[in-house]
Design a protein around this motif. Structure first.
Motif, PDB file in Angstrom:
ATOM      1  N   LYS B  51      71.021  26.298 -12.685  1.00 15.93           N
ATOM      2  CA  LYS B  51      72.350  26.505 -13.399  1.00 15.93           C
ATOM      3  C   LYS B  51      73.440  25.552 -12.928  1.00 15.93           C
ATOM      4  O   LYS B  51      74.128  25.226 -13.952  1.00 15.93           O
ATOM      5  N   THR B  52      73.390  25.018 -11.621  1.00 16.29           N
ATOM      6  CA  THR B  52      74.541  24.104 -11.574  1.00 16.29           C
ATOM      7  C   THR B  52      73.934  22.638 -12.143  1.00 16.29           C
ATOM      8  O   THR B  52      74.720  21.934 -12.640  1.00 16.29           O
ATOM      9  N   THR B  53      72.719  22.433 -12.060  1.00 15.20           N
ATOM     10  CA  THR B  53      71.989  21.266 -12.764  1.00 15.20           C
ATOM     11  C   THR B  53      72.343  21.368 -14.358  1.00 15.20           C
ATOM     12  O   THR B  53      72.881  20.295 -14.755  1.00 15.20           O
ATOM     13  N   LEU B  93      84.540  23.684  -9.303  1.00 11.15           N
ATOM     14  CA  LEU B  93      83.152  23.446  -8.393  1.00 11.15           C
ATOM     15  C   LEU B  93      82.537  24.777  -7.792  1.00 11.15           C
ATOM     16  O   LEU B  93      83.364  25.471  -7.319  1.00 11.15           O
ATOM     17  N   GLN B  94      81.368  24.749  -7.600  1.00  9.77           N
ATOM     18  CA  GLN B  94      80.708  25.789  -6.751  1.00  9.77           C
ATOM     19  C   GLN B  94      81.530  25.682  -5.316  1.00  9.77           C
ATOM     20  O   GLN B  94      81.469  24.463  -4.863  1.00  9.77           O
ATOM     21  N   GLY B  95      82.002  26.482  -4.719  1.00 12.58           N
ATOM     22  CA  GLY B  95      82.780  26.319  -3.460  1.00 12.58           C
ATOM     23  C   GLY B  95      84.304  26.189  -3.896  1.00 12.58           C
ATOM     24  O   GLY B  95      84.753  26.694  -4.990  1.00 12.58           O
ATOM     25  N   LEU B 184      82.821  27.146 -15.331  1.00 17.27           N
ATOM     26  CA  LEU B 184      83.196  28.014 -13.747  1.00 17.27           C
ATOM     27  C   LEU B 184      81.996  28.077 -13.135  1.00 17.27           C
ATOM     28  O   LEU B 184      81.115  29.006 -13.638  1.00 17.27           O
ATOM     29  N   ASP B 185      81.807  27.284 -12.084  1.00 17.31           N
ATOM     30  CA  ASP B 185      80.470  27.443 -11.260  1.00 17.31           C
ATOM     31  C   ASP B 185      80.832  28.567 -10.062  1.00 17.31           C
ATOM     32  O   ASP B 185      81.449  28.315  -9.136  1.00 17.31           O
ATOM     33  N   GLU B 186      80.287  29.648 -10.340  1.00 16.97           N
ATOM     34  CA  GLU B 186      80.412  30.770  -9.173  1.00 16.97           C
ATOM     35  C   GLU B 186      81.887  30.976  -8.813  1.00 16.97           C
ATOM     36  O   GLU B 186      82.012  31.098  -7.535  1.00 16.97           O
ATOM     37  N   PRO B 187      82.639  31.460  -9.745  1.00  8.27           N
ATOM     38  CA  PRO B 187      84.005  31.693  -9.295  1.00  8.27           C
ATOM     39  C   PRO B 187      84.266  32.837  -8.553  1.00  8.27           C
ATOM     40  O   PRO B 187      85.359  32.986  -7.782  1.00  8.27           O
ATOM     41  N   ALA B 270      71.347  30.888   1.328  1.00  7.77           N
ATOM     42  CA  ALA B 270      70.726  29.427   0.758  1.00  7.77           C
ATOM     43  C   ALA B 270      71.839  28.690  -0.276  1.00  7.77           C
ATOM     44  O   ALA B 270      72.104  27.772  -0.378  1.00  7.77           O
ATOM     45  N   GLU B 271      72.150  29.944  -0.992  1.00  7.20           N
ATOM     46  CA  GLU B 271      73.250  29.441  -2.182  1.00  7.20           C
ATOM     47  C   GLU B 271      74.519  28.980  -1.702  1.00  7.20           C
ATOM     48  O   GLU B 271      75.004  27.936  -2.054  1.00  7.20           O
ATOM     49  N   ALA B 272      74.810  29.508  -0.424  1.00  6.12           N
ATOM     50  CA  ALA B 272      76.264  29.007   0.304  1.00  6.12           C
ATOM     51  C   ALA B 272      75.774  27.686   0.757  1.00  6.12           C
ATOM     52  O   ALA B 272      76.756  26.858   0.706  1.00  6.12           O
ATOM     53  N   GLY B 273      74.641  27.447   1.251  1.00  5.20           N
ATOM     54  CA  GLY B 273      74.197  26.239   1.909  1.00  5.20           C
ATOM     55  C   GLY B 273      74.155  24.991   0.953  1.00  5.20           C
ATOM     56  O   GLY B 273      74.641  24.062   1.036  1.00  5.20           O
ATOM     57  N   ASN B 274      73.910  25.339  -0.299  1.00  2.00           N
ATOM     58  CA  ASN B 274      73.671  24.453  -1.410  1.00  2.00           C
ATOM     59  C   ASN B 274      74.933  24.515  -2.099  1.00  2.00           C
ATOM     60  O   ASN B 274      75.481  25.260  -3.016  1.00  2.00           O
ATOM     61  N   ALA B 275      75.912  23.401  -1.770  1.00  2.00           N
ATOM     62  CA  ALA B 275      77.531  23.341  -1.983  1.00  2.00           C
ATOM     63  C   ALA B 275      77.414  23.149  -3.597  1.00  2.00           C
ATOM     64  O   ALA B 275      78.658  22.977  -4.040  1.00  2.00           O
TER      65      ALA B 275
END
Ligand SMILES: Nc1ncnc2c1ncn2[C@@H]1O[C@H](COP(=O)(O)OP(=O)(O)O)[C@@H](O)[C@H]1O
Ligand SMILES: [Mg+2]
Lengths: 357, 278
Positions: B51-53, B93-95, B184-187, B270-275
């Motif tokens: 998704k982020t890609t 951005l995610q985060g 919006l990446d993981e709003p 894991a998702e949180a670690g992948n910023a």
């Protein structure tokens, strides 16, 4: 700048503020130099050219987050440019100083392009290599650059309308301080414009900045070029004041002193650059006195300034990480809060560490 | 690369057959998606689905190995991230990704910076037009902050604000550019129930006017705000359609349940670690 009493018309007109700074500064200098001895005027002139280089460097390091260990060499570029143009080509003072800034800016372009691709220690290393390598050029082309002896020029005499007994040193202080004020004017405007904000955005987060429409590399290169021009102007003035541009004045230590001056004065603060300039002017004298009073050998006393810089730098970074100016600012806001003005928002008030004040 | 569109031209992004590999990993495998003005497209899928890609390809942080992108009916050849905001594309951005040493107001002013007209020369000598730009940007930023109920925090530094408020500031920074497509990446990441309700309202409001693409794990949010949903798994689109149909699609359930065996906690950690940084 936490004082809330600035009227809106002034707050929103950058030119009004920067011009007032320059006018007040200029008047002060015109008055003060009349009262100073020749020796003190000369020191003020030293301070003027150091300020130009330090202000450029503090904007580069504080606003755009790039470290340069090459600014001493950029000063050398300006110094030799004005030396050659005034000494060999017979140029007048002003065009020669403009050229000194211009040539350094041009040298700053490839440096800045390289800098925009390098980070942290790699950037420090590349600029350091430039600082080490450049003075060697003077030896390589002795017929042009005068080798070890460097270039000497005649002193720039005070214009006749100032009267016949106007001291040369006072005139030199005027030249140096005028250049310092020009640098202050330009950098103050830049810092308080959208350009300054863009630089800080790129410094804080390159990816977010580019999503906001900022070209990261271009912003970093522009910062480097502007900063190089300031150092070049400082170098140009160096030659005018000392009537000499020689490799010995631009050894790698100069670059280290400049960076130390910026850190100790307060990274990103134009007022901090004044403290840094004072430090660069006075510290060599103090260390020489110190060495004499302990009757140290010349070997030790020659290296004493560098050692003291190192100690002061480490102490400053540990005790006062935001430099002298940052220390004054936090002292100021502490006093401000003690006056019972707790009506501001409860969280930390937005004290901008990077915006020059 | 772009020119201002003709009125009535197709206001939409289409991604056609985009493939991206990182070494041996196919992060995206012939992915096609489209989004139009007034539409909210949800992109869901297990962690690592790509998704982020997909967002990074749209933003030019990752060049696709194959496939094309078009925007407003024109093919985008080489996308450069810094050109996006003037193309009318904005992204969060995610985060959080706020500028940490700048105030909330300054953060949002940077988001509006493609409206700046004066160049560096005018800035150096402080020409009136440089100040005019500043006033214009400040007004835009304050208006957008007010729309998102953030007017009172304009002078604060991001680090002094609760996470949810920081995310709203990040949204303001994207919206102030007046985009026609918002990514919006993981709003909803890290938001509480009340904040989710607010976010839902905001996305619904924005989604009526512009095109919105939302990557989100929070199924309730996706199902309520999205007009259409695309499901990615191992870089492939495994399903696409309206939320109700997606919810009951067996392939989707399988993709999620297959991964759920690792435990949902492990998945979110894991998702949180992948910023999600490009
Ligand atoms: N820059 C990169 N380099 C190498 N592998 C990457 C990179 N970005 C993403 N990947 C890999 O591509 C796959 C998809 O990642 P991503 O798009 O972040 O997934 P999602 O956002 O759906 O969780 C993952 O396997 C991830 O490890
Ligand atoms: Mg992701």
């Amino acid at each position: 700048m936490s004082a809330p009493a600035i009227p809106r018309a002034v707050r929103e007109r950058t030119l009004l503020r920067s011009l007032s700074l320059v006018i007040v500064g200029g008047l002060l200098i015109a008055l003060i130099t009349g009262a100073l001895s020749s020796y003190r005027n000369l020191q003020l002139a030293y301070g003027g050219y150091y300020f130009a280089a330090l202000a450029g460097l503090t904007v580069l390091a504080g606003l755009s987050g790039q470290i340069s260990l090459g600014h001493g060499a950029l000063m050398a570029v300006g110094a030799y440019t004005s030396g050659l143009l005034i000494g060999n080509e017979g140029w007048a003072l002003v065009p020669a100083l403009v050229a000194a800034a211009g040539v350094s800016a041009i040298i700053g372009i490839p440096l800045g392009l390289a800098a925009s691709r390098l980070r942290g220690p790699y950037l420090a290393g590349a600029t350091l290599a430039f600082a080490v390598g450049l003075p060697a050029l003077a030896d390589k082309f002795p017929s042009t650059f005068g080798g070890e002896n460097g270039l000497t020029i005649n002193p720039s005499m005070p214009p006749s309308w100032l009267g016949s007994n106007f001291a040369l040193e006072r005139w030199e202080a005027w030249i140096a301080c005028a250049c310092a004020l020009i640098v202050l004017f330009v950098l103050y405007n830049l810092v308080h414009s959208g350009v300054g904000r863009s630089l800080r955005a790129v410094r804080d987060d390159e990816i977010a900045a580019s999503l906001c429409g900022l070209h990261v590399g271009r912003n970093q290169t522009v910062a480097f070029v502007v900063s190089a021009a300031c150092a070049g102007l400082g170098g140009g003035v160096f030659t005018v004041v000392n009537q000499l541009a020689a490799p010995g004045s631009f050894q790698v230590q100069l670059s280290l002193y400049l960076l130390a001056g910026v850190v100790i004065g307060g990274l990103g603060s134009l007022v901090g650059a004044i403290w840094g300039a004072a430090l660069l002017v006075f510290l060599p004298n103090w260390t020489t006195d110190l060495a004499n009073s302990f009757s140290l050998s010349t070997n030790v006393s020659h290296n004493l300034p560098l050692a003291i810089y190192g100690v002061v730098l480490i102490a400053a970074m540990l005790l006062w990480p935001s430099g002298i100016q940052g220390g004054f600012r936090s002292l100021g806001s502490w006093l401000w809060h003690r006056r019972g003005r707790r009506s501001r928002s409860p969280g930390a008030p937005a004290d901008r560490p990077s915006a020059a004040s | 690369m772009e020119s201002r569109e003709l009125p009535g031209a197709a206001h939409r992004l289409s991604v056609e057959d985009v493939t991206v590999s990182f070494g041996g990993i196919r992060a995206l495998d012939r992915v096609s998606v489209e989004v139009s003005t007034g539409e909210v497209l949800g992109v869901i899928g297990p962690n690592g689905a790509g998704k982020t890609t997909l967002f990074n390809v749209i933003c030019g942080f990752v060049a696709p190995d194959a496939g094309t992108l078009s925007w407003r009916g024109k093919t985008l050849h080489r996308i450069r991230p810094h050109r996006l905001s003037s193309l009318g594309i904005a992204r969060t951005l995610q985060g959080v990704g706020l500028f940490g040493r700048m105030t909330v107001l300054e953060n949002v002013m940077v988001g509006a910076q493609h409206f700046r007209r004066a160049g560096i020369a005018s800035a150096m000598v402080a020409l009136p037009r440089s100040d005019k730009d500043e006033r214009d940007l400040r007004d835009r930023a304050l208006a957008t902050l007010a729309e998102l109920d953030c007017a009172g925090i304009a002078d604060r530094l991001p680090g002094t604000l609760p996470f949810a408020v920081q995310k709203r500031v990040a949204l303001a920074r994207a919206l102030v550019a007046e985009p026609e497509l918002l990514l919006l990446d993981e709003p909803a990441g890290g938001l509480g129930a009340d904040e989710l309700t607010e976010l839902r309202g905001v996305i619904e409001r924005i989604g009526r006017e512009i095109a919105v693409m939302v990557v989100e794990h929070h199924m309730d949010l996706v199902m309520s705000v999205c007009d259409r949903v695309v499901v990615l798994d191992f870089g492939r689109v495994i399903a696409a359609g309206d939320p109700a149909a997606i919810k009951s699609d067996p392939r989707v359930l399988e993709a999620y349940l297959g991964r759920e065996a690792e435990g949902p906690e492990a998945l979110t950690a894991a998702e949180a670690g992948n910023a999600g940084r490009p």
